[in-house]
Motif scaffolding. Sequence first.
Motif, short mmCIF file in Angstrom:
data_model
loop_
_atom_site.label_atom_id
_atom_site.label_comp_id
_atom_site.label_asym_id
_atom_site.label_seq_id
_atom_site.Cartn_x
_atom_site.Cartn_y
_atom_site.Cartn_z
N TYR A 89 52.54 30.07 32.85
CA TYR A 89 51.47 29.27 33.43
C TYR A 89 50.20 30.11 33.48
O TYR A 89 50.21 31.22 34.01
N LEU A 90 49.11 29.60 32.96
CA LEU A 90 47.79 30.17 33.15
C LEU A 90 47.06 29.33 34.18
O LEU A 90 47.51 28.22 34.53
N GLY A 107 46.49 28.30 40.67
CA GLY A 107 45.18 28.70 41.16
C GLY A 107 44.53 29.77 40.30
O GLY A 107 44.89 29.99 39.15
N GLU A 108 43.57 30.47 40.90
CA GLU A 108 42.74 31.42 40.16
C GLU A 108 42.89 32.86 40.66
O GLU A 108 42.05 33.70 40.37
N ARG A 109 43.95 33.17 41.39
CA ARG A 109 44.11 34.51 41.96
C ARG A 109 45.04 35.34 41.09
O ARG A 109 46.26 35.18 41.15
N PRO A 110 44.50 36.24 40.26
CA PRO A 110 45.35 37.05 39.38
C PRO A 110 46.30 37.93 40.19
O PRO A 110 46.01 38.34 41.30
N HIS A 111 47.43 38.21 39.58
CA HIS A 111 48.40 39.12 40.19
C HIS A 111 48.07 40.55 39.77
O HIS A 111 47.70 40.79 38.62
N PRO A 112 48.19 41.53 40.68
CA PRO A 112 47.80 42.90 40.33
C PRO A 112 48.62 43.51 39.20
O PRO A 112 48.14 44.41 38.51
#
Length: 216
Positions: free
Chosen positions: A125-126, A196-201
Motif C-alpha cells: 500500500y502506498l 495516510g501520509e505518515r512514512p514509517h522510519p
Amino acid sequence: MTTPDLFGDLDPGRRTRLGPDAWVLRGFALPRMDALLPALAGIEAISPFRHMKTPGGFVMSAALSNCGALGWTSDRRGYRYSPIDPESGLPWPPIPEAFARLAREAAAAAGFEDFAPDACLINRYLPGARMSLHQDRNERDFGAPIVSVSLGMSAVFLFGGPARSDKAVRVPLHHGDVAVWGGTDRLRYHGILPLGERPHPLLGARRINLTFRKAG
C-alpha cells in the motif's frame, strides 16, 4: 463482541480481541524483523509487485506479489489461486522459513495449532491505497485461520461481520502487529481504509501486508 481499544494500543505483547476467534497480537512480529525484511526483498526481486485488475476491469489500488505453492491472482476471468506467477510464467517463490515460522507461531498464540500455510499474499500500500470490504473465500478449506502481518506505515483495519452490510469496527494496525482470525470469525468481511501520509522510519511511505492462508 468486545469492542477493541482503538487508540493507545501500541505496547508489544498486548492483545486486542476482535471476536470469539479473532485477535490482533500487538508487536508480535517486531523481534523477527532482521529475518523478515531481507526475505521480503528476496521475494520482490523474483516476483515484483504489480497492480492486478478485478474481474470488473478495475485496477486494484494495492500492488501485490505472492510466495508459496499457490499465489492469489485476479483478472477478467475472476479471483483464484495459481501455482504460476502470470507475469513470469514461473512458480511463485517459496515461503521463506522466517515467514512460515512467524505464521505458525502467531496462529498458535491465537489458539490455532498446527497452521501450515501454503500461500502468502503480499500487498503493498502506498499513500491513498485501500482495500474494500471483502471475504477471503477463494480457499478450499475454511478450517484454517488467516494470519495477517503489518509492516511499515500504520493503517486502519476494518473488521465487519458475515454480511457486507454489517457494521465494521476500525482497528489501527501498526508495524509488527499480527491479526489472526478463524473459526467462527473466518468469513468476516474486512478491509483497509485509504492509507495516510505518515512514512514509517524503517520502510518509508509504504505499508506491506503479509497474509498467510491455507489455500489448497
